[in-house]
Design an enzyme around this catalytic site. Sequence first.
Site, PDB file in Angstrom:
ATOM      1  N   ILE A 143       0.868  -1.179   0.000  1.00 14.07           N
ATOM      2  CA  ILE A 143       0.000   0.000   0.000  1.00 14.07           C
ATOM      3  C   ILE A 143       0.903   1.226   0.000  1.00 14.07           C
ATOM      4  O   ILE A 143       1.937   1.249   0.659  1.00 14.07           O
ATOM      5  CB  ILE A 143      -0.945   0.024   1.225  1.00 14.07           C
ATOM      6  N   ALA A 144       0.534   2.231  -0.771  1.00 15.13           N
ATOM      7  CA  ALA A 144       1.337   3.450  -0.815  1.00 15.13           C
ATOM      8  C   ALA A 144       0.506   4.589  -1.389  1.00 15.13           C
ATOM      9  O   ALA A 144      -0.536   4.381  -2.014  1.00 15.13           O
ATOM     10  CB  ALA A 144       2.603   3.249  -1.647  1.00 15.13           C
ATOM     11  N   GLU A 149       2.184  -6.508   7.585  1.00 15.11           N
ATOM     12  CA  GLU A 149       3.406  -6.159   8.309  1.00 15.11           C
ATOM     13  C   GLU A 149       3.690  -4.680   8.109  1.00 15.11           C
ATOM     14  O   GLU A 149       3.427  -4.128   7.038  1.00 15.11           O
ATOM     15  CB  GLU A 149       4.605  -6.975   7.805  1.00 15.11           C
ATOM     16  N   TYR A 174      -3.563   2.130  11.216  1.00 19.35           N
ATOM     17  CA  TYR A 174      -4.110   0.775  11.297  1.00 19.35           C
ATOM     18  C   TYR A 174      -4.839   0.553  12.622  1.00 19.35           C
ATOM     19  O   TYR A 174      -5.899  -0.082  12.660  1.00 19.35           O
ATOM     20  CB  TYR A 174      -2.998  -0.248  11.123  1.00 19.35           C
TER      21      TYR A 174
END
Length: 288
Positions: A208-209, A242, A254
């Site tokens: 994800i970015a 992670e 998160y």
Amino acid sequence: MNIAFVCSGNTCRSPMAEAIFKKKTKEFEDYCSVVSFGVNAFTGYSANENAIKVLRDFYNIDITEHRSRIISNYVIELCDYIICMDRYNYGIIELVAGEKAILLGDGIDDPYGGDIDVYRHCAEQIEKEIDKLLASDLFFSTTLMENEDIPAVAEIERKNFSEPWSEKSFSEELENELSICYVEKYLDKPVGYVCAQIIHPEAFLCTIACDDSFRRRGIGERLVSYLSDYCEYKRCETLSLEVRVSNTPAQKLYEKMGFINLGERKNFYSKPAEDAYIMTKYFKEDTK
């Protein structure tokens, strides 16, 4: 994405708005088409002399080639948004275009017949409201990733990771039946993405970015929210990922979205070497 600016005659406000918007979104010109029309326009008229002068002298924009056009039902059908200069034009367009019609701010007064100062004030109003529009969430959309998105997505990946996925990796991910990939777009250009794999009953967030210039715009949260909803729809029990132990902002995001820190993976990352936290979101209370 197709965007149209609309005023009455398409010689003053809407051509100025079109030109200012184009200048401010030049980096998205390959993804976004911007035009202007009038609801009562005569075809082929040049932009007003004062409009031309204001944009040339104060914005370094040349609209001498502009020619007026009347808007049609065909154009309305093609457009994603039709941005109207005043309530009168908005009322006309909204009847046909529905939610595609948007009023620019509280409306922009028609400068027709005014001197150069009136036109300069009009341009300043237009610029101010366009800035507000561009800073809003209006032009963001979250969709499933497609092959045409991969070059832009891979470029974001390269800028964010020391060991980035290649374009081939993203292409293979789209072909993988176990994978789900979402992309966040701004003016139809990818500015963020997330890829995950579902090995039922578990799901794993792989990458994800977000583009650096779009940080703190809620993109990561939207992408994870879409992914979580999909995992829940697929009746997954968990979604895991992670994250670097030093990446506190991501950990907070998160945690905000219901992930729990379950421990560490030693030396999980390289370039630089670092441990990773294992974070998991549970979709069923009885699986904790």
